[in-house]
Write an enzyme that holds these catalytic residues in place. Sequence first.
Site, PDB file in Angstrom:
ATOM      1  N   GLY A 140       7.471   2.057  54.969  1.00 42.95           N
ATOM      2  CA  GLY A 140       8.585   1.164  55.246  1.00 42.95           C
ATOM      3  C   GLY A 140       9.787   1.383  54.355  1.00 42.95           C
ATOM      4  N   ASP A 181      -4.752  -6.523  51.871  1.00 45.25           N
ATOM      5  CA  ASP A 181      -4.402  -5.621  52.991  1.00 45.25           C
ATOM      6  C   ASP A 181      -5.471  -4.551  53.182  1.00 45.25           C
ATOM      7  OD1 ASP A 181      -2.848  -4.803  55.114  1.00 45.25           O
ATOM      8  OD2 ASP A 181      -1.590  -3.479  53.905  1.00 45.25           O
ATOM      9  N   GLY A 202       3.484  11.673  54.111  1.00 45.92           N
ATOM     10  CA  GLY A 202       3.495  10.494  54.966  1.00 45.92           C
ATOM     11  C   GLY A 202       4.769   9.700  54.752  1.00 45.92           C
ATOM     12  N   GLU A 257       9.143   7.711  51.702  1.00 51.74           N
ATOM     13  CA  GLU A 257       8.132   8.698  52.066  1.00 51.74           C
ATOM     14  C   GLU A 257       7.289   9.070  50.858  1.00 51.74           C
ATOM     15  OE1 GLU A 257      10.637  11.752  53.603  1.00 51.74           O
ATOM     16  OE2 GLU A 257      11.178  12.532  51.624  1.00 51.74           O
ATOM     17  N   VAL A 258       6.154   9.711  51.139  1.00 51.54           N
ATOM     18  CA  VAL A 258       5.254  10.196  50.086  1.00 51.54           C
ATOM     19  C   VAL A 258       5.212  11.714  50.170  1.00 51.54           C
ATOM     20  CG1 VAL A 258       2.910  10.155  49.172  1.00 51.54           C
ATOM     21  CG2 VAL A 258       3.865   8.091  50.205  1.00 51.54           C
TER      22      VAL A 258
END
Length: 549
Positions: free
Chosen positions: A200, A315, A197, A203-204
Amino acid sequence: MEIESMVANCALIKAREVGNGGNRKGRSRKWKEFLRFPHINECTELENSIERDYYSLCVKQPIGKQLFRLFCATKSDLQHFINLLDETAEYEVTPDDKRKNFGKELMNKYLTSQFSRVRAIVDWELEKCSENIFSSCQKSVPQVCAFGSCRALHEYLSGAPFAEYQKSMYFDRFLQWKMVERRPITRDIFREYRVLGKGGFGEVCAYQSRASGKMYACKKLEKKRIKKQRGEAMALNEKQILERVNSRFVVSLAYAYETKEDLCLMLTLMNGGDLRFHIYNMGTEGLNKERVEFYAAEILCGLSHLHKKSIVYRDLKPENILLDDNGHIRISDLGLAIILPEENLVKGRVGTVGYMAPEVITNTYYSVSVDWWGLGCLIYEMTDGNPPFRRHKERLPRQEMERRVLEMIENYGKKFDEDTKYICKSLLAKNPKERLGCKYGRGSEVIKGHVFFKDINFTRLEAGMMPPPFVPDMIETECFKDLNVFGPRGTRTPDLDRSIVIPKTSSETPLIHRSPPEYGRLLNRFFKRRHRGQSAEPIYRSLSSQSTE
């Protein structure tokens, strides 16, 4: 592009499969060299500086706990104490309908114990509980005694047995493990797989440890992007909060290191997808009551853990709730979380539009109330298949969305039974003083007692003993048993022999680093990015503090 994606997916699936079996369980051929123990005489500095606290070394740290139990197994009287501790812990998670009989059997068993010290502790706690039982009429004698017995047993074990343990080879092995944990981490320790994924700041990616075969999610935060967006404080805040957290319901930080380009956080890999996917992409939109209740209970436990650490999440939304291989959930992405100051109030318009509480929108001071609002939004969305104040995929201006949150009363359709409707209304109260969990300062305990959770045994849930209603798949690896080997008949191995003199060199055993091959000048220009031996920070979350989830 499609072929590249297929190859990347196949490589990741193969890595996960190999990590669950095979001769090396996904490890490198030289995995024992990566995790090679230093000789015990190289651990002198650590031995002199480590804090000798029983609860820290023998109760809280999993590896320390296992080694202390191995030591106790060599003493018949101490093994009896460990057995009583285990059976007391089993009593705590026994279903309510069987707990009373199990408690009576437990007390009768140890009241007739051949070890006088065990009998004395049980006798003393039973007498003390009998005196106090009348002030707690809803509890049986075994229930009132359980905590007192554990405390008394630990007090005894923290005395002479703990002192004797520190002179044994088992404590020496613990020191060796701690030295392994102190070694610096670089990207060469891991294999890198496909991107999972993007966010901001970066990436992962899926990573696999060459030493243990364990899979992780590597969250890469690009330094250039962080600096450009002035996100230094947010990145540092996330790392500091992850260091505080140790819960089976919140993603865990295993390692942290940096390269020339990125700051890297090695987190729990969650392969089951996010909650948004399960709500909207698994047939009928929304989830059945059993799954809603189970996921809400685990989210509640995760929030409760954060609040005990004075952390407000801020969040809560389906995208940030992830499922693991076994079907349990974890709260992820703590970038917007904040540590409460001493006055227990903060201020700031942060979060995701549509999930922000009224007090966040109006920019007034708040504390944990915003998380209970978020829990109400999640329960509503899991049940209805729509967020509480708009339809799924409905696009609204920010001002209109905020107006609806402040003024609109949510609609409850046929999917809501009375219990679900009741808890949603209580958690989505506009006034935080009237919101469930915010009254009387009792927080999560009040919510756990709500009729909506009547089928949840929170003691068993927090112990990981409640089976999830949905299981994607199951893959796991570990290497403690393979490395933690002693000599025959309880003797020391050579690396634990204190009579061996070790030359004075570095206090740490370096990791095995392969020197890169010499390329020609042209090839060197093409492949220069292969040189990855950048210096790194030490491990922030040690091997011994990882839960064996």
